[in-house]
Design an enzyme around this catalytic site. Structure first.
Site, PDB file in Angstrom:
ATOM      1  N   GLU A   7      68.109  29.439  74.380  1.00  0.00           N
ATOM      2  CA  GLU A   7      67.570  28.582  73.318  1.00  0.00           C
ATOM      3  C   GLU A   7      67.478  29.463  72.081  1.00  0.00           C
ATOM      4  OE1 GLU A   7      67.064  24.876  75.232  1.00  0.00           O
ATOM      5  OE2 GLU A   7      67.059  25.549  73.166  1.00  0.00           O
ATOM      6  N   CYS A  12      62.297  26.968  65.519  1.00  0.00           N
ATOM      7  CA  CYS A  12      63.760  26.930  65.500  1.00  0.00           C
ATOM      8  C   CYS A  12      64.275  25.559  65.110  1.00  0.00           C
ATOM      9  CB  CYS A  12      64.284  27.307  66.859  1.00  0.00           C
ATOM     10  SG  CYS A  12      63.623  26.224  68.092  1.00  0.00           S
TER      11      CYS A  12
HETATM   12  N1  LIG Z   1      65.969  27.606  70.258  1.00  0.00           N
HETATM   13  C1  LIG Z   1      64.669  27.737  70.392  1.00  0.00           C
HETATM   14  O1  LIG Z   1      63.995  26.977  71.126  1.00  0.00           O
HETATM   15  C2  LIG Z   1      63.960  28.848  69.684  1.00  0.00           C
HETATM   16  C3  LIG Z   1      64.642  29.785  68.909  1.00  0.00           C
HETATM   17  N2  LIG Z   1      63.956  30.787  68.263  1.00  0.00           N
HETATM   18  C4  LIG Z   1      64.659  31.710  67.372  1.00  0.00           C
HETATM   19  O2  LIG Z   1      64.151  33.063  67.535  1.00  0.00           O
HETATM   20  C5  LIG Z   1      64.015  33.689  66.248  1.00  0.00           C
HETATM   21  C6  LIG Z   1      62.577  34.058  65.998  1.00  0.00           C
HETATM   22  O3  LIG Z   1      62.050  34.684  67.095  1.00  0.00           O
HETATM   23  P1  LIG Z   1      62.127  36.269  67.234  1.00  0.00           P
HETATM   24  O4  LIG Z   1      61.028  36.691  68.106  1.00  0.00           O
HETATM   25  O5  LIG Z   1      62.278  36.939  65.923  1.00  0.00           O
HETATM   26  O6  LIG Z   1      63.501  36.462  67.995  1.00  0.00           O
HETATM   27  P2  LIG Z   1      63.975  37.787  68.725  1.00  0.00           P
HETATM   28  O7  LIG Z   1      65.262  37.417  69.285  1.00  0.00           O
HETATM   29  O8  LIG Z   1      63.868  39.017  67.924  1.00  0.00           O
HETATM   30  O9  LIG Z   1      62.897  38.003  69.931  1.00  0.00           O
HETATM   31  C7  LIG Z   1      62.781  37.067  70.947  1.00  0.00           C
HETATM   32  C8  LIG Z   1      62.345  37.806  72.208  1.00  0.00           C
HETATM   33  O10 LIG Z   1      63.383  38.665  72.612  1.00  0.00           O
HETATM   34  C9  LIG Z   1      62.895  40.006  72.752  1.00  0.00           C
HETATM   35  N3  LIG Z   1      63.978  40.925  72.452  1.00  0.00           N
HETATM   36  C10 LIG Z   1      64.393  41.361  71.248  1.00  0.00           C
HETATM   37  N4  LIG Z   1      65.469  42.179  71.393  1.00  0.00           N
HETATM   38  C11 LIG Z   1      65.716  42.267  72.737  1.00  0.00           C
HETATM   39  C12 LIG Z   1      66.684  42.953  73.548  1.00  0.00           C
HETATM   40  N5  LIG Z   1      67.626  43.728  73.003  1.00  0.00           N
HETATM   41  N6  LIG Z   1      66.644  42.788  74.894  1.00  0.00           N
HETATM   42  C13 LIG Z   1      65.693  42.001  75.458  1.00  0.00           C
HETATM   43  N7  LIG Z   1      64.746  41.332  74.750  1.00  0.00           N
HETATM   44  C14 LIG Z   1      64.766  41.467  73.402  1.00  0.00           C
HETATM   45  C15 LIG Z   1      61.736  40.074  71.794  1.00  0.00           C
HETATM   46  O11 LIG Z   1      60.884  41.130  72.164  1.00  0.00           O
HETATM   47  P3  LIG Z   1      59.896  41.771  71.047  1.00  0.00           P
HETATM   48  O12 LIG Z   1      58.935  40.730  70.710  1.00  0.00           O
HETATM   49  O13 LIG Z   1      59.245  42.920  71.732  1.00  0.00           O
HETATM   50  O14 LIG Z   1      60.764  42.178  69.903  1.00  0.00           O
HETATM   51  C16 LIG Z   1      61.114  38.692  71.998  1.00  0.00           C
HETATM   52  O15 LIG Z   1      60.347  38.695  73.183  1.00  0.00           O
HETATM   53  C17 LIG Z   1      64.515  32.703  65.250  1.00  0.00           C
HETATM   54  O16 LIG Z   1      65.890  32.923  65.027  1.00  0.00           O
HETATM   55  C18 LIG Z   1      64.339  31.349  65.943  1.00  0.00           C
HETATM   56  O17 LIG Z   1      65.223  30.381  65.475  1.00  0.00           O
HETATM   57  C19 LIG Z   1      62.607  30.970  68.394  1.00  0.00           C
HETATM   58  C20 LIG Z   1      61.903  30.055  69.174  1.00  0.00           C
HETATM   59  C21 LIG Z   1      62.518  28.929  69.828  1.00  0.00           C
HETATM   60  O1  LIG Z   2      60.073  27.806  69.491  1.00  0.00           O
HETATM   61  C1  LIG Z   2      60.418  26.797  68.944  1.00  0.00           C
HETATM   62  O2  LIG Z   2      60.826  26.749  67.800  1.00  0.00           O
HETATM   63  C2  LIG Z   2      60.301  25.555  69.752  1.00  0.00           C
HETATM   64  O3  LIG Z   2      61.407  25.394  70.601  1.00  0.00           O
HETATM   65  C3  LIG Z   2      60.203  24.385  68.841  1.00  0.00           C
HETATM   66  S1  LIG Z   2      59.443  23.082  69.635  1.00  0.00           S
HETATM   67  O4  LIG Z   2      59.961  22.959  71.006  1.00  0.00           O
HETATM   68  O5  LIG Z   2      57.991  23.371  69.641  1.00  0.00           O
HETATM   69  O6  LIG Z   2      59.787  21.945  68.798  1.00  0.00           O
END
Ligand SMILES: NC(=O)C1=CN([C@@H]2O[C@H](COP(=O)(O)OP(=O)(O)OC[C@H]3O[C@@H](n4cnc5c(N)ncnc54)[C@H](OP(=O)(O)O)[C@@H]3O)[C@@H](O)[C@H]2O)C=CC1
Ligand SMILES: O=C(O)[C@H](O)CS(=O)(=O)O
Length: 490
Positions: free
Chosen positions: A265, A299
């Site tokens: 996701e 996201c």
């Molecule tokens: N499609 C969806 O449902 C969602 C998508 N997103 C997307 O995620 C982004 C924001 O979240 P963000 O936390 O910055 O995303 P990141 O990808 O930086 O981090 C997500 C998770 O992955 C971990 N992580 C980072 N690098 C690695 C690696 N090399 N190996 C294993 N784990 C790793 C992070 O750990 P740590 O915290 O320690 O860095 C965190 O737990 C945005 O682009 C958003 O769109 C977010 C939520 C929902």
């Molecule tokens: O982490 C997110 O952005 C979530 O997937 C969005 S939602 O499911 O809360 O709409």
């Protein structure tokens, strides 16, 4: 900004929910080397907890325990698994207030939104507890007289989960609920910014009666190390990740060595299109909900707002007026609608997108500036064009960029002009236009005349580089099952 230290235990009815140790194989443990990492309240900048910082060795123990516990857990009836999951759901809802305060303290979202997330997160445990009882197989008419064909579905195995900071409760339950319902073991690594919500969830899982070892939470500051353990440990059969597309690519490359089944996701870049036959007040309400929920840190937030020229000025004026009613502040304070961003890096990204737009001739209609600490003025910018950064990059903050368009074809073409394909929204009332546009948008999720689409009963996920697979709905359990075809010769 409130400079007082966040004495979280004082705020909780049940302070035992504030756990800082890891939950491994049914025990609360410290790291082998006693390492910890700080958890900071983004609204105040103070350290609210020091959490156990596990390494690969401890995580490997959690994985081995999950594989062992699976033997008993998957042998239970679906009803027995469902009853324990129902108890867990009930405990989450009974402790909603405390869980929300923990979530707000470590992530920043306003308490009302945090309470909503707890209910949303708990709904996946309720939903998949029920789905556990509907994991059906099939019989197939034999291809030869002496053949009897059946298909059964069995738990895929131990599931590894990596989740982001922006929904520290719901992103975990959206994964662990179908996994546990299917009979799988689950090892979850929460984001380093927000481990407390995951640990509180584990406290309640233990109280609900989840057997020792079937569910572990392994906080760690060493994200890439834990990711490698998940991808290299042969006991892991499934990796489920929510986060950025950039990190998703890294994990997919690592998972390839073991041909590990993955669900992803990932990032988004949601278009929000307002046609000239839209109800403008409804469209403004939807834009506020989609853009400013979680301070723009989801996201599925509207990342690009396209408005047809005939209603552009009226929509812009109405939206700016609504934005100016938002109350920025500490999410634990009464009446706050908009909390801090998660980090300095997040603030800099919003500033960069605004600066880039202004350099290209755009104008700030309201907001536009960073405030004290990690707070940022909710912002509307007009005169945005497809050549600006905000058209191709996910802002992940409180910036509403308005693009003007003339025709339906132009709006759809611009909306689809991205590597992402998670969520899209549009407002129109002509039935022909609604039908054409909803079919033409290249997205996994389309909101029509609504800005909020998330529910446990519907399939959540993206196309293109926004991800692989779906979470929630009756489809969400498929990724945690393996199909077995049995050919019986009589
Ligand atoms: N499609 C969806 O449902 C969602 C998508 N997103 C997307 O995620 C982004 C924001 O979240 P963000 O936390 O910055 O995303 P990141 O990808 O930086 O981090 C997500 C998770 O992955 C971990 N992580 C980072 N690098 C690695 C690696 N090399 N190996 C294993 N784990 C790793 C992070 O750990 P740590 O915290 O320690 O860095 C965190 O737990 C945005 O682009 C958003 O769109 C977010 C939520 C929902
Ligand atoms: O982490 C997110 O952005 C979530 O997937 C969005 S939602 O499911 O809360 O709409």
């Amino acid at each position: 900004m409130n400079k007082h230290a966040t004495d979280l235990k004082m705020l909780l009815k049940d302070p035992s929910l504030l756990e800082t140790r890891a939950y491994v194989a049914g025990e609360w443990v410290e790291a082998d080397d006693k390492a910890t990492f700080d958890v900071v309240n983004p609204a105040r900048g103070d350290v609210i907890a020091q959490v156990t910082d596990l390494g690969r060795a401890e995580v490997a123990r959690a994985i081995a325990a999950a594989a062992e516990a699976m033997k008993g857990w998957s042998a239970r009836t679906a009803k027995e698994r469902a009853q324990i999951m129902r108890k867990w759901f009930d405990l989450m809802m009974e402790n909603q207030e405390d869980l929300a305060k923990i979530l707000t303290a470590e992530m920043g979202k306003p308490l009302a939104e945090a309470k909503g997330e707890i209910a949303y997160g708990a709904s996946f445990i309720e939903w998949f507890g029920e789905e556990a009882k509907r994991i059906y197989g099939e019989t197939i008419p034999g291809h030869l007289p002496d053949k009897r064909l059946t298909v059964i579905r069995q738990p895929i195995g131990v599931v590894a989960s990596i989740t982001p900071w922006n929904f520290p409760n719901a992103m975990i339950t959206r994964k662990c609920a179908p996994a546990l319902a299917a009979g799988c073991g689950f090892v979850g690594r929460p984001a380093s910014e927000t481990p407390l919500s995951a640990l509180a969830m584990a406290v309640l899982a233990e109280r609900a009666g989840l057997p020792k070892g079937i569910f572990s939470i392994v906080p760690s500051g060493k994200a890439s190390d834990i990711g490698k353990e998940f991808c290299e440990n042969p006991l892991i059969r499934k990796l489920t990740f929510t986060g950025s597309t950039q990190t998703g690519r890294i994990l997919l490359r690592q998972a390839a060595d073991q041909v590990l089944k993955c669900s992803m996701e990932l990032g988004g870049n949601a278009p929000f299109i307002v046609f000239d036959d839209a109800d403008l007040d409804t469209a403004v309400e939807g834009a506020m909900a989609s853009k400013f929920r979680n301070n723009g840190q989801t996201c599925v937030c509207a990342n690009r707002i396209y408005v047809q020229s005939g209603v552009y000025d009226a929509f812009a004026e109405k939206l700016a007026a609504a934005v100016e009613k938002l109350k920025v502040g500490d999410g634990l304070a009464e009446g706050v609608t908009t909390g801090p961003l998660i980090s300095e890096k997040a603030v800099e990204k919003v500033q960069d997108h605004i600066r880039d737009a202004l350099d290209g001739g755009a104008q700030v209609l309201t907001g536009g500036k960073a405030m004290e600490g990690l707070f940022f003025e909710p912002t509307v910018v007009t005169g945005i064009t497809q050549s600006m950064k905000v058209a191709t990059e996910e802002t992940f903050g409180p910036l509403a960029p308005l693009f003007r368009f003339e025709t339906e074809e132009e709006a759809v073409a611009h909306a689809n002009d991205t590597i992402f394909g998670l969520a899209a929204y549009f407002y129109a009332r002509d039935i022909g236009r609604v039908t054409r546009v909803q079919e033409a948008l290249e997205y996994g999720i389309v909101g029509v005349n609504t800005g909020i689409i998330s529910t446990e009963v519907a399939p959540f996920g993206g196309v293109k580089q926004s991800g692989l697979g779906r979470e929630g709905s009756r489809h969400g359990i498929e990724d945690y099952l393996e199909m077995k075809y049995i050919c019986l010769s009589i």
